[in-house]
Design a protein around this motif. Sequence first.
Motif, PDB file in Angstrom:
ATOM      1  N   ASN A 128      54.638  51.489 -31.151  1.00 49.90           N
ATOM      2  CA  ASN A 128      54.580  52.935 -31.380  1.00 49.90           C
ATOM      3  C   ASN A 128      54.107  53.391 -32.478  1.00 49.90           C
ATOM      4  O   ASN A 128      54.277  52.875 -33.466  1.00 49.90           O
ATOM      5  CB  ASN A 128      55.972  53.227 -31.030  1.00 49.90           C
ATOM      6  N   ILE A 154      57.433  47.392 -35.108  1.00 54.33           N
ATOM      7  CA  ILE A 154      56.253  46.596 -35.058  1.00 54.33           C
ATOM      8  C   ILE A 154      55.305  47.132 -35.840  1.00 54.33           C
ATOM      9  O   ILE A 154      54.740  46.708 -36.899  1.00 54.33           O
ATOM     10  CB  ILE A 154      55.860  46.373 -33.273  1.00 54.33           C
ATOM     11  N   GLY A 196      60.704  38.751 -40.556  1.00 58.59           N
ATOM     12  CA  GLY A 196      60.068  39.521 -39.130  1.00 58.59           C
ATOM     13  C   GLY A 196      59.120  40.026 -39.778  1.00 58.59           C
ATOM     14  O   GLY A 196      58.238  39.586 -40.663  1.00 58.59           O
ATOM     15  N   ALA A 255      68.933  30.473 -45.380  1.00 57.50           N
ATOM     16  CA  ALA A 255      69.435  31.891 -45.723  1.00 57.50           C
ATOM     17  C   ALA A 255      69.788  32.010 -47.118  1.00 57.50           C
ATOM     18  O   ALA A 255      70.266  30.892 -47.921  1.00 57.50           O
ATOM     19  CB  ALA A 255      70.843  31.743 -44.970  1.00 57.50           C
ATOM     20  N   GLY A 310      64.468  50.980 -34.007  1.00 52.53           N
ATOM     21  CA  GLY A 310      64.148  50.789 -32.620  1.00 52.53           C
ATOM     22  C   GLY A 310      62.468  50.963 -32.846  1.00 52.53           C
ATOM     23  O   GLY A 310      61.791  50.689 -31.795  1.00 52.53           O
ATOM     24  N   ARG A 311      61.685  51.117 -33.745  1.00 53.39           N
ATOM     25  CA  ARG A 311      60.417  51.033 -33.933  1.00 53.39           C
ATOM     26  C   ARG A 311      59.705  50.199 -35.216  1.00 53.39           C
ATOM     27  O   ARG A 311      59.611  50.893 -36.225  1.00 53.39           O
ATOM     28  CB  ARG A 311      60.234  52.635 -34.454  1.00 53.39           C
ATOM     29  N   ALA A 320      66.370  33.073 -43.090  1.00 53.54           N
ATOM     30  CA  ALA A 320      67.675  32.342 -42.603  1.00 53.54           C
ATOM     31  C   ALA A 320      67.545  31.310 -41.369  1.00 53.54           C
ATOM     32  O   ALA A 320      68.252  30.272 -41.364  1.00 53.54           O
ATOM     33  CB  ALA A 320      68.798  33.286 -42.297  1.00 53.54           C
TER      34      ALA A 320
HETATM   35  C1  LIG Z   1      66.190  44.846 -28.201  1.00 55.62           C
HETATM   36  C2  LIG Z   1      65.165  45.509 -29.336  1.00 55.62           C
HETATM   37  C3  LIG Z   1      64.098  46.272 -28.790  1.00 55.62           C
HETATM   38  C4  LIG Z   1      63.215  46.827 -29.820  1.00 55.62           C
HETATM   39  N1  LIG Z   1      62.128  47.419 -29.252  1.00 55.62           N
HETATM   40  C5  LIG Z   1      61.082  47.746 -29.990  1.00 55.62           C
HETATM   41  C6  LIG Z   1      59.886  48.031 -29.597  1.00 55.62           C
HETATM   42  O1  LIG Z   1      59.712  48.078 -28.247  1.00 55.62           O
HETATM   43  N2  LIG Z   1      58.782  48.368 -30.557  1.00 55.62           N
HETATM   44  C7  LIG Z   1      59.123  48.440 -31.866  1.00 55.62           C
HETATM   45  O2  LIG Z   1      58.143  48.809 -32.579  1.00 55.62           O
HETATM   46  N3  LIG Z   1      60.471  48.166 -32.347  1.00 55.62           N
HETATM   47  C8  LIG Z   1      61.297  47.570 -31.615  1.00 55.62           C
HETATM   48  N4  LIG Z   1      62.570  47.257 -31.966  1.00 55.62           N
HETATM   49  C9  LIG Z   1      62.688  47.119 -33.524  1.00 55.62           C
HETATM   50  C10 LIG Z   1      62.059  46.180 -34.212  1.00 55.62           C
HETATM   51  O3  LIG Z   1      62.257  44.748 -33.408  1.00 55.62           O
HETATM   52  C11 LIG Z   1      62.519  45.812 -35.490  1.00 55.62           C
HETATM   53  O4  LIG Z   1      62.641  46.979 -36.169  1.00 55.62           O
HETATM   54  C12 LIG Z   1      61.753  44.857 -36.313  1.00 55.62           C
HETATM   55  O5  LIG Z   1      61.946  43.568 -35.805  1.00 55.62           O
HETATM   56  C13 LIG Z   1      62.237  45.049 -37.733  1.00 55.62           C
HETATM   57  O6  LIG Z   1      61.413  44.065 -38.483  1.00 55.62           O
HETATM   58  P1  LIG Z   1      61.803  43.471 -39.746  1.00 55.62           P
HETATM   59  O7  LIG Z   1      60.907  42.263 -40.136  1.00 55.62           O
HETATM   60  O8  LIG Z   1      62.129  44.555 -40.874  1.00 55.62           O
HETATM   61  O9  LIG Z   1      63.372  42.856 -39.311  1.00 55.62           O
HETATM   62  P2  LIG Z   1      63.607  41.641 -38.364  1.00 55.62           P
HETATM   63  O10 LIG Z   1      62.452  41.371 -37.559  1.00 55.62           O
HETATM   64  O11 LIG Z   1      65.279  41.764 -37.846  1.00 55.62           O
HETATM   65  O12 LIG Z   1      63.668  40.242 -39.511  1.00 55.62           O
HETATM   66  C14 LIG Z   1      64.678  40.225 -40.538  1.00 55.62           C
HETATM   67  C15 LIG Z   1      64.920  38.586 -40.608  1.00 55.62           C
HETATM   68  O13 LIG Z   1      65.629  38.486 -41.831  1.00 55.62           O
HETATM   69  C16 LIG Z   1      66.514  37.406 -41.691  1.00 55.62           C
HETATM   70  N5  LIG Z   1      67.584  37.488 -42.583  1.00 55.62           N
HETATM   71  C17 LIG Z   1      68.789  38.166 -42.694  1.00 55.62           C
HETATM   72  N6  LIG Z   1      69.343  37.795 -43.641  1.00 55.62           N
HETATM   73  C18 LIG Z   1      68.837  36.794 -44.431  1.00 55.62           C
HETATM   74  C19 LIG Z   1      69.135  35.944 -45.453  1.00 55.62           C
HETATM   75  N7  LIG Z   1      70.484  36.425 -46.152  1.00 55.62           N
HETATM   76  N8  LIG Z   1      68.217  35.032 -45.876  1.00 55.62           N
HETATM   77  C20 LIG Z   1      67.048  34.857 -45.259  1.00 55.62           C
HETATM   78  N9  LIG Z   1      66.757  35.676 -44.181  1.00 55.62           N
HETATM   79  C21 LIG Z   1      67.617  36.490 -43.804  1.00 55.62           C
HETATM   80  C22 LIG Z   1      66.821  37.549 -40.126  1.00 55.62           C
HETATM   81  O14 LIG Z   1      67.043  36.173 -39.590  1.00 55.62           O
HETATM   82  C23 LIG Z   1      65.455  37.903 -39.502  1.00 55.62           C
HETATM   83  O15 LIG Z   1      64.643  36.975 -39.134  1.00 55.62           O
HETATM   84  C24 LIG Z   1      63.372  46.765 -31.078  1.00 55.62           C
HETATM   85  C25 LIG Z   1      64.559  45.874 -31.436  1.00 55.62           C
HETATM   86  C26 LIG Z   1      65.418  45.242 -30.610  1.00 55.62           C
HETATM   87  C27 LIG Z   1      66.643  44.378 -31.265  1.00 55.62           C
END
Ligand SMILES: Cc1cc2nc3c(=O)[nH]c(=O)nc-3n(C[C@H](O)[C@H](O)[C@H](O)COP(=O)(O)OP(=O)(O)OC[C@H]3O[C@@H](n4cnc5c(N)ncnc54)[C@H](O)[C@@H]3O)c2cc1C
Length: 427
Positions: A76, A370, A38, A208, A367-368, A60
């Motif tokens: 945001n 990006i 992500g 994964a 929820g924040r 994963a």
């Molecule tokens: C419906 C919704 C609306 C939202 N709206 C907003 C918005 O408008 N603005 C905003 O800023 N944020 C928003 N958010 C929040 C934002 O999307 C998340 O906070 C953000 O995606 C977190 O990024 P990340 O990279 O930390 O995690 P993620 O994007 O969740 O990525 C984590 C990744 O880790 C992978 N993973 C998990 N376990 C393993 C493993 N064991 N091995 C390998 N890979 C693994 C998963 O498959 C996933 O792809 C929203 C979230 C949702 C669900």
Amino acid sequence: MLDNPRSHGLWEKTAPAAPVTTRLEGLETADAVIVGGGYTGLSAALHLAEAGAGVVLLEATEIGFGGAGRNVGLINAGMWVMPDDFPKELGPVYGERALTLLGNGPRLVREMISKHQIECELVENGTLHMAVGPEGLKELEERARQWQSRGAPVSILGAAETERRVGSSAYAGALLDMRAGTLQPLAYARGLAHAAVKAGAKLFTGSAVTSADINGEKHVVRTAQGAVSADWVIVATDAYSTGPWSVIRNEQVHLPYFNLATRPLSDNILRSILPGREGCWDTKEVLSSFRMDRGGRLVFGSVGALRGPGTAVHKSWAKRSLARLFPQLGDIEFEAEWYGQIGMTDNALPRLHKFDRNVIGFCGYNGRGIAPGTTFGKVLAEHVLGRISEADMPLPISDPKLPSLRPLKEAYYEAGAQIAHFAGERF
Ligand SMILES: Cc1cc2nc3c(=O)[nH]c(=O)nc-3n(C[C@H](O)[C@H](O)[C@H](O)COP(=O)(O)OP(=O)(O)OC[C@H]3O[C@@H](n4cnc5c(N)ncnc54)[C@H](O)[C@@H]3O)c2cc1C
């Protein structure tokens, strides 16, 4: 993704392709292995690779499978909580440091998009936090005061100006934040992935991580068919965490959130709804959000999961709400629908965990994600590179803390949203 049109909906339809990746097979070595594809993991991978470090990222499922490919696309500044809650919760040093960094988060996102020429429908016209009734306006005035005392470019708009910008008379006013904007969230994640590959990072999908252990000085993380030996492990799995760091998922309460996208609207209607293309959400407890995509589709979202009996309740409520907000829409048809799980912590602030020596990660963006994910991914890269010490991180290191009654709270969120949307239907 996974042939499930309700997982990534519109974003899957309109995002440019991800880089071609394969499953990890055999043994790889790296300076850092990053778990999770992500924003956090991709930003960390990109910044590390740009600095010349050897990076392997393991995802994963697919790039952007978690929150990154499902969200609303609002870039945001800061978090949901009031700015003053940062120093209250974290103390003045960490509180103001984290707030400054997250306040500047959207700027970093824009810089990354421009530097790496990421095609992700970026709109830089700010966001509108919409006031529902006088209580909502009071809350926003206080929020604006707290940001303004820190020099942030936010202002309160009256009801007439809000109506002019939104195309609806439903709101008592709005907080305009000119730091913020919108983008196509999956396209941004995939763009970061392309940039990371170009910078030399190795990305593996369908990989994964199932276990992690230590072999001498090295950390070894394993997947079904391979392993990576590295000096550092960055855990970037957040609310979708599985495998050795599932505790990150378990310490967050999942709030389901759905989005529905209309068909592209006619030019006439497009001139009357959000002509400035700001991203919007409101002050209600069961909130709603709306924004346009580049194709002229209105993307409307709220709390709830599009599964089981909830699907009909939420969709029917959304149609009625949109008809009330924007009667000019006429007969509304949705072209795409999807939902995801937002990870919430008990104090609504993100967390920094150190799981072992050189095993570290942020989570809990409430929820924040990006701007915070992009920002904290960069911070993690700089920490690994020795440019930011542990004491200078934006958050204190904390142990994962499981919330009480998590399954009950999750059931309550979904049931509460269904009740609110069902009751809302009758007015
Ligand atoms: C419906 C919704 C609306 C939202 N709206 C907003 C918005 O408008 N603005 C905003 O800023 N944020 C928003 N958010 C929040 C934002 O999307 C998340 O906070 C953000 O995606 C977190 O990024 P990340 O990279 O930390 O995690 P993620 O994007 O969740 O990525 C984590 C990744 O880790 C992978 N993973 C998990 N376990 C393993 C493993 N064991 N091995 C390998 N890979 C693994 C998963 O498959 C996933 O792809 C929203 C979230 C949702 C669900």
